[in-house]
Enzyme design. Sequence first.
Site, PDB file in Angstrom:
ATOM      1  N   LYS A 147     -52.845  23.331   8.191  1.00 27.96           N
ATOM      2  CA  LYS A 147     -52.947  22.923   6.795  1.00 27.96           C
ATOM      3  C   LYS A 147     -51.634  23.066   6.036  1.00 27.96           C
ATOM      4  O   LYS A 147     -51.423  22.407   5.019  1.00 27.96           O
ATOM      5  CB  LYS A 147     -54.049  23.727   6.096  1.00 27.96           C
ATOM      6  CG  LYS A 147     -55.445  23.386   6.592  1.00 27.96           C
ATOM      7  CD  LYS A 147     -56.515  24.196   5.856  1.00 27.96           C
ATOM      8  CE  LYS A 147     -57.909  23.835   6.356  1.00 27.96           C
ATOM      9  NZ  LYS A 147     -58.961  24.609   5.655  1.00 27.96           N
ATOM     10  N   LYS A 180     -65.407  12.248  14.853  1.00 28.84           N
ATOM     11  CA  LYS A 180     -66.585  12.818  14.201  1.00 28.84           C
ATOM     12  C   LYS A 180     -66.716  12.310  12.772  1.00 28.84           C
ATOM     13  O   LYS A 180     -65.720  12.129  12.069  1.00 28.84           O
ATOM     14  CB  LYS A 180     -66.504  14.341  14.194  1.00 28.84           C
ATOM     15  CG  LYS A 180     -66.799  15.009  15.526  1.00 28.84           C
ATOM     16  CD  LYS A 180     -66.772  16.521  15.402  1.00 28.84           C
ATOM     17  CE  LYS A 180     -67.913  17.016  14.526  1.00 28.84           C
ATOM     18  NZ  LYS A 180     -67.984  18.509  14.494  1.00 28.84           N
ATOM     19  N   LYS A 183     -66.495  13.869   5.781  1.00 25.05           N
ATOM     20  CA  LYS A 183     -66.190  13.487   4.407  1.00 25.05           C
ATOM     21  C   LYS A 183     -64.706  13.615   4.109  1.00 25.05           C
ATOM     22  O   LYS A 183     -64.201  13.033   3.164  1.00 25.05           O
ATOM     23  CB  LYS A 183     -66.990  14.377   3.437  1.00 25.05           C
ATOM     24  CG  LYS A 183     -66.812  14.027   1.963  1.00 25.05           C
ATOM     25  CD  LYS A 183     -67.313  12.624   1.655  1.00 25.05           C
ATOM     26  CE  LYS A 183     -67.351  12.343   0.160  1.00 25.05           C
ATOM     27  NZ  LYS A 183     -66.036  12.396  -0.487  1.00 25.05           N
TER      28      LYS A 183
END
Length: 333
Positions: free
Chosen positions: A111, A192, A195
Amino acid sequence: MARVFSGVQPTGDMHLGGYLGAFRHWAADQHEHDSFFCVVDLHALTVEQDPAELRERILSTARVLLALGLDPDVCTLFLQSHVQEHTGLAWLMECVAGFGELRRMTQFKDKSAGQESVSAGLFTYPALMAADILLYDTDRVPVGDDQRQHLELCRDLAQRFNHRYGETFVVPEASIPRVGARIMDLQEPTRKMSKSVESPQGTVLVLDEPAVIERKVKRAVTDTGTDVRYDPVHKPGVSNLLEILGAATGRSPSEVADSYTGAGYGQLKSDVAEAVVELLAPVRERYAELSADPAGVAAILAKGAAKASDVAAATFARAKEAVGLVPPQGGRR
């Protein structure tokens, strides 16, 4: 019963993949374990948020969990920020954790890669996650592969704390989540459903209207040929539709495929759309009821926080005493 803890970030609208893969099993497992379910809203603050949007996502996530079948009379559902001991114990965990341990966390490296600046919270949030788990004398934590490293750190911190200060924490075990359907993106069936990626037409949200669900499913990417068979390697698009239909109707994907001998993709898509609409109809209906009763939802969350606080306060007091902190006088925590 064994005590189980699970948390979910308020990242946005929940999708079909998360429901079929994990969250509907929470509703089943709550009857088998002493279950604590938490919307980990403090974790969402590791990146910059719009306050109004975050507030709505937090409440929406709680409403969706209730609509999916979590029963506040059976499990404990609460917001992380409503239990002050989470941040208190997180500091103790930060003081036990090593800089190198936190720096090696794969999710932090992923990240933070390419970012000019990242928050200190993004670096230290595995310590907060450890506090989330340890506060409730948790026996088992259902974790996927993406969180397994964090649970191992939690176990290491608990064991290190116990070694330094005496037996204080239950050392949790990883629990393999109940096997759920692996739902892929309708437009990119080798990835996969999520969202977090920009594929709105490939992601079915649990609150999508029936017409939207039908449109997304009927536009799903399929494969060359016309035969309907379960073969994720060579026919990922068709296999994904079979996985969805099987999960929605309680059958295996291969069993579903056997019923389409001689039928084409069009019939399969129509049946998948119909099954998903039927599956999610009660969720949308219950969500609408909860949205119309904000005071009722607030009362549910308050009840859950009160129960969680009773357990967390006892654990945190035990930890503070162990490290040598002076307890407050006059009944204050």
